[in-house]
Scaffold this motif. Sequence first.
Motif, mmCIF file in Angstrom:
data_model
loop_
_atom_site.group_PDB
_atom_site.id
_atom_site.type_symbol
_atom_site.label_atom_id
_atom_site.label_comp_id
_atom_site.label_asym_id
_atom_site.label_seq_id
_atom_site.Cartn_x
_atom_site.Cartn_y
_atom_site.Cartn_z
ATOM 1 N N GLN A 109 0.849 -1.279 0.076
ATOM 2 C CA GLN A 109 0.044 0.319 -0.058
ATOM 3 C C GLN A 109 0.745 1.292 -0.002
ATOM 4 O O GLN A 109 0.542 2.336 -0.737
ATOM 5 N N GLY A 110 1.867 1.440 0.808
ATOM 6 C CA GLY A 110 2.955 2.370 1.066
ATOM 7 C C GLY A 110 3.495 2.636 -0.344
ATOM 8 O O GLY A 110 3.486 3.835 -0.974
ATOM 9 N N SER A 111 3.895 1.764 -1.020
ATOM 10 C CA SER A 111 4.901 1.671 -2.096
ATOM 11 C C SER A 111 3.760 2.094 -3.226
ATOM 12 O O SER A 111 4.060 3.102 -4.278
ATOM 13 N N ARG A 112 2.556 1.600 -3.327
ATOM 14 C CA ARG A 112 1.650 2.124 -4.424
ATOM 15 C C ARG A 112 1.268 3.736 -4.404
ATOM 16 O O ARG A 112 1.239 4.229 -5.333
ATOM 17 N N PHE A 113 0.831 4.064 -2.960
ATOM 18 C CA PHE A 113 0.746 5.420 -2.842
ATOM 19 C C PHE A 113 1.856 6.343 -3.202
ATOM 20 O O PHE A 113 1.559 7.148 -4.148
ATOM 21 N N LEU A 114 3.246 6.080 -2.921
ATOM 22 C CA LEU A 114 4.273 6.838 -3.239
ATOM 23 C C LEU A 114 4.565 6.540 -4.747
ATOM 24 O O LEU A 114 4.790 7.742 -5.267
ATOM 25 N N ALA A 115 4.139 5.663 -5.329
ATOM 26 C CA ALA A 115 4.269 5.693 -6.771
ATOM 27 C C ALA A 115 3.196 6.595 -7.646
ATOM 28 O O ALA A 115 3.517 7.162 -8.493
ATOM 29 N N ASP A 116 1.980 6.609 -7.002
ATOM 30 C CA ASP A 116 1.084 7.424 -7.596
ATOM 31 C C ASP A 116 1.426 9.007 -7.293
ATOM 32 O O ASP A 116 1.238 9.863 -8.334
ATOM 33 N N VAL A 117 1.992 9.261 -6.384
ATOM 34 C CA VAL A 117 2.423 10.547 -6.223
ATOM 35 C C VAL A 117 3.515 11.015 -7.081
ATOM 36 O O VAL A 117 3.785 11.864 -7.776
ATOM 37 N N GLY A 118 4.346 10.108 -7.266
ATOM 38 C CA GLY A 118 5.485 10.132 -8.124
ATOM 39 C C GLY A 118 4.997 10.461 -9.641
ATOM 40 O O GLY A 118 5.712 11.193 -10.291
ATOM 41 N N ALA A 119 4.081 9.484 -9.878
ATOM 42 C CA ALA A 119 3.379 9.755 -11.383
ATOM 43 C C ALA A 119 2.939 11.046 -11.590
ATOM 44 O O ALA A 119 3.043 11.665 -12.815
#
Length: 459
Positions: free
Chosen positions: A437-447
């Motif tokens: 969950q944490g990694s997917r959230f960070l990936a979305d912010v980065g995207a």
Amino acid sequence: MIQEFRLPDLGEGLPEAELVQWLVAEGDRVALNQTIAEVETAKAVVELPSPHAGVVQVLHAAAGDVVEVGSPLISFEVGAERGAGAAPAHDAATDDAPSDDVAGPNLVGYGVAPRGDSRPRRRPRMASSTPRTAATDTAVLAAAPHDDIRVIETEPLQERPRSTPPVRRLAKDLGVDIALVTGTGEGGLITRDDVRGYAETITRTPESEAAVRSREDTVRSREDTGTGETRIPIRGVRKHTAEAMVRSAFTAPHVTVFLTVDMTETVELVASLREDRALADHRIGVLAVAAKAVCLALRHHPGLNSRWDADSGEIVQYHGVNLGIAAATERGLVVPNIRDADRLTLPALADAIRDLAVTARAGKTPPEAMRGGTFSITNVGVFGVDAGTPILNPGEAGILAIGAVRRQPWEHRGQIALRDVVTLALSFDHRLVDGEQGSRFLADVGAVLREPGRAMLLG
């Protein structure tokens, strides 16, 4: 009649406060609700209004003293013959001082509301005996309680300065009398920048400078010339921050993940928005875009916008985002939050971040702005730092650290090119959020930062 005013609970549930400076002296005559002192709690500098009209008899504490809630702070002689500056049409001994004020601490809500008939009264204007001109330093006048002040009842009311409700609210938060601000907008309209600029000129009055020097003298007086040590009292924001960080570190199991992002398109977007005359006043920056990206990503990852309620055995997910922005001030680190940040447009979010920072630097952050945060951002990049492992605000599930944006060689479309690159670090509470969950959230912010147009998809 002597009335003793005790330090009230300032609405934060804190047991003590440090006296920053007195704005009155023994022998001064004060009016009802006149500001008499500034005190510093663990969260903000607060102005104390006088609960009585009368003459100051005794100041029970000195600048730099730590006073417990309920302890005597100042004594007044009330009910005496009134002179210039006393509150009119009031009997201070009966109206201004409830009978239990003497026996016990004066707590929240000690301000006095005048009694009288239901007809609205024109507020009397306060004028200094010194002629006021446009160039008069109003900050010095406001901070000089020994000046002779008289009440003028006959002068007609002036037209209220032209401004919008958000600007008036900002002026109130910064402690600025909007009537003293010169408007530079169209037709003399007072803008946010006008209020901020005026606030910066009055942030440090001569008295506050003296208070700072007094505090520095206290520190120097504790220097041990034999060992070369300097002992600094742990007070105010520093004490509160230390307690909160220890509580967070030893309560929530922290995990931090990192992501390095090519955010050249965001940097170009910010530059184009600043060149747009319609948006120039908002000064949209990278932090505002990152904050918007966080708000968008939280909609799809509610676990990061929640808290662990151990007492009830429940996970509480918030429906809105109260976004905390870490602000470094002379008093220490504070994290006030922007209410319902997820409902704000990008320009409005940029305005809110800037207002929050100005208010925090002025030490005027209201206590309610320090409570109820759901997620936080800390911008360590302003200090030239690339990354870090931020500690959660107690009660929050996540905090994002934004590093410095650096121009460096980077792979772009199969070639090496100079690109604007930033490292993001997300710390989260592993009780609430797992690694996926944490990694997917960070990936979305980065995207969103990599391709700001993707905000259209996340929204």
